[in-house]
Design an enzyme around this catalytic site. Sequence first.
Site, mmCIF file in Angstrom:
data_model
loop_
_atom_site.group_PDB
_atom_site.id
_atom_site.type_symbol
_atom_site.label_atom_id
_atom_site.label_comp_id
_atom_site.label_asym_id
_atom_site.label_seq_id
_atom_site.Cartn_x
_atom_site.Cartn_y
_atom_site.Cartn_z
ATOM 1 N N GLU A 41 -9.097 0.769 -8.751
ATOM 2 C CA GLU A 41 -9.142 0.177 -10.098
ATOM 3 C C GLU A 41 -9.832 -1.185 -10.025
ATOM 4 O OE1 GLU A 41 -5.274 -0.184 -12.070
ATOM 5 O OE2 GLU A 41 -5.978 -1.991 -13.084
ATOM 6 N N ARG A 45 -11.527 -8.451 -15.684
ATOM 7 C CA ARG A 45 -11.200 -9.866 -15.838
ATOM 8 C C ARG A 45 -12.369 -10.779 -15.498
ATOM 9 N NH1 ARG A 45 -5.105 -10.129 -13.264
ATOM 10 N NH2 ARG A 45 -4.454 -8.164 -14.204
ATOM 11 N N THR A 69 -7.009 -3.919 -16.877
ATOM 12 C CA THR A 69 -7.027 -5.035 -17.833
ATOM 13 C C THR A 69 -7.885 -4.683 -19.056
ATOM 14 O OG1 THR A 69 -6.932 -6.464 -15.863
ATOM 15 C CG2 THR A 69 -7.043 -7.559 -17.988
ATOM 16 N N LYS A 129 2.143 2.876 -16.880
ATOM 17 C CA LYS A 129 2.266 1.807 -15.886
ATOM 18 C C LYS A 129 3.491 1.000 -16.295
ATOM 19 C CE LYS A 129 -0.353 -2.559 -15.360
ATOM 20 N NZ LYS A 129 -1.685 -3.085 -14.998
HETATM 21 C C1 3PG Z 1 -2.499 -5.933 -12.901
HETATM 22 O O1 3PG Z 1 -3.681 -6.255 -12.935
HETATM 23 O O2 3PG Z 1 -2.090 -4.881 -13.340
HETATM 24 C C2 3PG Z 1 -1.519 -6.889 -12.277
HETATM 25 O O3 3PG Z 1 -1.937 -8.196 -12.428
HETATM 26 C C3 3PG Z 1 -1.321 -6.584 -10.833
HETATM 27 O O4 3PG Z 1 -0.195 -7.265 -10.413
HETATM 28 P P1 3PG Z 1 -0.102 -7.827 -8.924
HETATM 29 O O5 3PG Z 1 -1.228 -8.811 -8.775
HETATM 30 O O6 3PG Z 1 1.256 -8.464 -8.797
HETATM 31 O O7 3PG Z 1 -0.273 -6.680 -7.984
#
Ligand code: 3PG
Length: 317
Positions: A41, A45, A69, A129
Amino acid sequence: MDKTLEYIGLQGILPIATIDDEAKAEPFARIMGENGLSVIEVTLRTKAAASIINQIAKNFPEMIVGAGTVLSVNDARTAAEAGARFIVTPGFDPETVEYCLSKSIPVIPGVLTPTEMQKAVAHGLEVVKIFPAEAAGGLKYLKAVAAPFRSLKFVPTGGIDQSNMLSYLNFPRVLACAGSWIVPPEMLKTNDFGKISSVTRKAIEAILGFKLKSISLNANSAADARKALGQLEKIIQFPIIGTEDSLFSKTNTDELHQSYSGEYIVLSTNFIDRAVAFFERKRILAKTDKSHIAGGIPAVVDMNLEIDRFKLRLVQA
Ligand code: 3PG
């Protein structure tokens, strides 16, 4: 279940990468592939995200790259046009979900509360999720909230790492664990792909938990067994530690592991379906009927791999 979502489940982990430099797309995808992962994934961002998704989709056709995101229908469209094969959203946005469903793009929306889960069920979704999993109460919270939603599978995200991943995966309602711990932003920043590679290996090693159950030789010596093991170690990526009664030859076959006699290397694994999928990503197929592996998970699977004269057999730990 949708095939892409099924692959995520069989992989067990979903690495989430936030990459701001297009030049890092190639080493990132290559390292993931080399370590036996094929679903990744990339978050939207950064400004470079869509182009990075596009590069991976074009140059690594064996990889399934999704976009994370995703905050709007527009984001989902941009990601899909760039080549994203699935969409992950941090929260539940009905419009984005409906857009993805209308375009047959697998979507994994973020949910946390029973209300959001009920909405996901109403939209006909099978996978959500749960975010942010750890901050919301971790596995204890997930177990409590999952109880009424029997049709949902969960991808816990947020605060997942090597230390807690396996306890989530042992809860059968968890499809896979997602997170950035596999591709930490600080390692990406310093181009430390060697470290990213070893974190990835460690995660897969912990999930599959391969252990040598036995090697049955029926001939020759324990030295031959060691030689064959060396070849297998290269394929499964991890050293195999044999116990005293796991390596045996003709002379002691009769006393030990009768049921495994024959020229087999037998490995036990935490998740036999995920182990079979791991080998399949390396183009080593199962001899056992595939429908059996997907549905009623078998306790024993013979793989289409022979090293010297040894056949590889997997057993559920
Ligand atoms: C995401 O992008 O779904 C989360 O920010 C991931 O969370 P993590 O950085 O704690 O793994």
